[in-house]
Design a protein around this motif. Sequence first.
Motif, short mmCIF file in Angstrom:
data_model
loop_
_atom_site.label_atom_id
_atom_site.label_comp_id
_atom_site.label_asym_id
_atom_site.label_seq_id
_atom_site.Cartn_x
_atom_site.Cartn_y
_atom_site.Cartn_z
N GLU A 82 0.88 -1.18 0.00
CA GLU A 82 0.00 0.00 0.00
C GLU A 82 0.90 1.22 0.00
O GLU A 82 2.01 1.17 0.54
N CYS A 93 -0.31 6.77 8.44
CA CYS A 93 -0.65 5.34 8.59
C CYS A 93 0.56 4.49 8.21
O CYS A 93 0.49 3.27 8.21
N HIS A 95 2.06 3.88 5.35
CA HIS A 95 1.99 3.02 4.17
C HIS A 95 3.29 3.04 3.36
O HIS A 95 3.55 2.13 2.58
N GLU A 129 -6.07 2.45 0.00
CA GLU A 129 -6.65 1.68 1.10
C GLU A 129 -7.50 2.56 2.00
O GLU A 129 -8.49 2.11 2.57
N GLU A 130 -7.11 3.84 2.12
CA GLU A 130 -7.78 4.74 3.08
C GLU A 130 -9.15 5.20 2.56
O GLU A 130 -9.39 6.39 2.40
N HIS A 154 1.48 -4.27 8.22
CA HIS A 154 1.07 -2.89 8.49
C HIS A 154 1.86 -2.38 9.68
O HIS A 154 2.08 -3.12 10.64
ZN LIG Z 1 -3.08 1.87 7.00
#
Ligand SMILES: [Zn+2]
Length: 389
Positions: A82, A93, A95, A129-130, A154
């Motif tokens: 991601e 996040c 990624h 993904e978000e 992740h």
């Molecule tokens: Zn994430």
Amino acid sequence: MSAGKDDIIKAVDRLATDLERLSHKIHDNPELGYQEVKAAGWLTEFLAAQGFKVERGVAGVETAFRATIETGEGPTIAILCEYDALPGIGHACGHNVIAAAGAGAGAALAALKQQLPRGRIQVVGTPAEEGGGGKVRLVHGGVFKGVDAAMMIHGWDKWIPQQDLLGIVRVGFEFTGQAAHASADPWEGVNALDAVIQTFNNVSMLRQQVRPQCRIHGIITHGGAAPNIIPEFAAATFYVRAPKLDEMWALHRRVVACAEGAAKATGCTLKVVEQDNTYEPMRRNQTLLDAFRANMARLGLPEAPEVKDRLGSSDVGNVSQVVPTIQPLVKIAPDGTPIHSRAFEAAAVSPLAREGLLAAAKVMAMTAFDLLAEPGLLTRAHQEFAAAK
Ligand SMILES: [Zn+2]
Ligand SMILES: [Zn+2]
């Protein structure tokens, strides 16, 4: 440790600087979902240089890609990347670490050359993904057909092999009534805002009758134009989450019924707006998780207990419903750092993130190696997958 695994570790260590640079470049150029042109470009360039055959724009998604190395007839293992960022807070996040770890795992396997058991390694670039649901589109586009197992990692503040993910359905309710002067002729009006408020009240009553892991949360997106006009239009959006697929759809039906009841009570008409980015719950695969955990243990990585009460959602859930999939959490931030925070954004380029990135690339590559080398492992993963259906 087998020669293959020693060489994986060496290959990742050899690439360490390149992988960290790739991670930082993505981090320092945050791109929102479906706009990750630079990140997809850098990742595919890197993979092509490692000997991968690269397909860009797979499943009609411009910033998606699939990079493949093949050593003969055998299973296909997908490693997912991601690389989308969040609005306003960039790579909060982490990624960028997911992307570089996935590319690193693929590169390490590519470096094994003749030692790699027969089969196929695919590094799959999964945008948005978000909220945008890149993997939903890739699943529908057939990207995971013929894939035997999938994995990604992740970033987190601890190493946790399994974290359950709730499925999420996003649904909009649009109510139409009739405008009227709120003081002079209120009896001429049909109040669309009342329908929205009644929907919230109905959902609040429903909430007591749902299982503890289910979540229902909504906002009002349109509530009228002025207090002296009975609102002729009002709308709300709800997210409905549950840990199992059938439970999620059953709860969704009950939430829609809350809106239908509100429409009936107020005399409004209701339009239910179904969004096509449903994230399905994560289907656990203990066989793959145990293979990953065994490789974590080989590297001496600590394992923290599973988080049972703080659950989110991800489109990797959709992948897990069509192919055995894992998404272990990797420590890239100090203990207690929540994701989607400024502190996590900073941590995603810290020395801790470098450590997590390299360790994750090694463990994923070692696990993919095991899956190619031991056909029995994949068979067990598939038996477990079929039984969990
Ligand atoms: Zn994430
Ligand atoms: Zn996130």
